[in-house]
Scaffold this motif. Structure first.
Motif, PDB file in Angstrom:
ATOM      1  N   UNK A 145       0.863  -1.183   0.000  1.00  0.00           N
ATOM      2  CA  UNK A 145       0.000   0.000   0.000  1.00  0.00           C
ATOM      3  C   UNK A 145       0.899   1.232   0.000  1.00  0.00           C
ATOM      4  N   UNK A 146       0.925   1.904  -1.138  1.00  0.00           N
ATOM      5  CA  UNK A 146       1.822   3.048  -1.298  1.00  0.00           C
ATOM      6  C   UNK A 146       1.362   4.239  -0.472  1.00  0.00           C
ATOM      7  N   UNK A 147       0.041   4.487  -0.465  1.00  0.00           N
ATOM      8  CA  UNK A 147      -0.479   5.617   0.305  1.00  0.00           C
ATOM      9  C   UNK A 147      -1.954   5.418   0.600  1.00  0.00           C
ATOM     10  N   UNK A 148      -2.440   6.201   1.551  1.00  0.00           N
ATOM     11  CA  UNK A 148      -3.849   6.223   1.914  1.00  0.00           C
ATOM     12  C   UNK A 148      -4.296   7.682   1.921  1.00  0.00           C
ATOM     13  N   UNK A 149      -5.464   7.933   1.318  1.00  0.00           N
ATOM     14  CA  UNK A 149      -6.023   9.293   1.308  1.00  0.00           C
ATOM     15  C   UNK A 149      -7.498   9.201   1.686  1.00  0.00           C
ATOM     16  N   UNK A 150      -7.873   9.861   2.780  1.00  0.00           N
ATOM     17  CA  UNK A 150      -9.274   9.853   3.202  1.00  0.00           C
ATOM     18  C   UNK A 150      -9.778  11.282   3.371  1.00  0.00           C
ATOM     19  N   UNK A 151     -11.069  11.440   3.139  1.00  0.00           N
ATOM     20  CA  UNK A 151     -11.705  12.750   3.214  1.00  0.00           C
ATOM     21  C   UNK A 151     -12.900  12.693   4.169  1.00  0.00           C
ATOM     22  N   UNK A 152     -13.028  13.700   5.034  1.00  0.00           N
ATOM     23  CA  UNK A 152     -14.177  13.751   5.935  1.00  0.00           C
ATOM     24  C   UNK A 152     -14.272  12.546   6.834  1.00  0.00           C
ATOM     25  N   UNK A 173      -0.307   8.376   5.159  1.00  0.00           N
ATOM     26  CA  UNK A 173      -1.712   8.771   5.076  1.00  0.00           C
ATOM     27  C   UNK A 173      -1.913  10.270   5.017  1.00  0.00           C
ATOM     28  N   UNK A 174      -2.853  10.692   4.186  1.00  0.00           N
ATOM     29  CA  UNK A 174      -3.361  12.062   4.197  1.00  0.00           C
ATOM     30  C   UNK A 174      -4.806  11.974   4.673  1.00  0.00           C
ATOM     31  N   UNK A 175      -5.071  12.459   5.868  1.00  0.00           N
ATOM     32  CA  UNK A 175      -6.416  12.442   6.460  1.00  0.00           C
ATOM     33  C   UNK A 175      -6.936  13.876   6.377  1.00  0.00           C
TER      34      UNK A 175
END
Length: 237
Positions: A145-152, A173-175
């Motif tokens: 898993x290269x990256x995680x991006x979540x919104x809200x 991660x970008x949260x």
């Protein structure tokens, strides 16, 4: 003679009918792209990756020119029965495991919006089964898993963004939380929760994913946490 002919025709028809239920052939395996974005949509969105997911992928593609980008829409109800988010977590985890096994060179990006972000939370923080989550992600697959991006992300509202909750994935991660979004902050602007495509945060998330994809191309190991944490912290801008 007629009886034998009828029997033969019946057997042929039965064979055709049963073939529809046969196990998938090798050709049914997923096509291996350079990057796969596995995205969980938000509550009440129609099946698919949702509006935020589409905006994220559309923004990411020009940032990784020359690479093929596929998407996988996490299958789960996305209704107001939030306990069923575990269904999505199971599907997301299984998809990661499938791609990891069949596409060894594919870089995986996990994403989610609103309830879909909660789906990602489960996959990224629950190493064992429980509360309907039956397909934990094997620790050995974490590097895929290269990256995680979540919104809200709802967990950010109580001070637990994924960047903090996950020791394994937090640095990747970008949260992202829109200003005053009551789902992920103590704000009261409900409109901000449905305007991520217009907030600039989708672009920020895509830039984050593209950066880590490029880093993975240059270096097999995950980026150092001290370099990543500055960008991956929950954004309120």
């Amino acid at each position: 003679m007629a009886a034998r002919t009828l029997a033969a025709l019946t057997a042929a028809a039965l064979a055709v009918a049963l073939s529809a239920f046969a196990a998938p052939s090798a050709s049914a395996a997923p096509e291996c792209s350079d990057i796969e974005v596995i995205f969980a949509r938000g509550t009440d969105e129609a099946p698919g990756i949702g509006k935020v997911g589409k905006a994220f992928v559309d923004t990411l593609k020009p940032m990784v020119k020359g690479k093929s980008v596929s998407t996988y829409a996490v299958k789960y109800p996305a209704t107001w029965d939030f306990m069923k988010a575990a269904i999505g977590a199971n599907d997301m985890s299984k998809r990661v495991q499938t791609i990891a096994a069949q596409c060894p060179k594919t870089k995986i990006v996990l994403g989610g919006y609103s309830q879909g972000a909660a789906v990602v939370d489960v996959v990224a923080t629950a190493p064992i089964a429980g509360l309907g989550y039956t397909a934990p992600l094997p620790a050995a697959l974490a590097p895929r898993i290269t990256s995680i991006v979540v919104f809200g992300n709802p967990s950010a509202r109580i001070g637990n963004p994924l960047t903090r909750m996950s020791m394994v994935y937090g640095a990747r991660t970008a949260d992202l939380c829109a200003p005053a979004d009551p789902v992920c902050s103590l704000g009261r602007d409900w409109d901000s929760h449905v305007r991520y495509q217009e907030s600039g945060l989708v672009k920020l998330g895509a830039e984050w994913a593209a950066k880590l994809i490029k880093a993975a191309d240059q270096k097999p190991a995950a980026p150092k946490s001290d370099a990543a944490q500055g960008t991956s912290a929950t954004s309120t801008r």
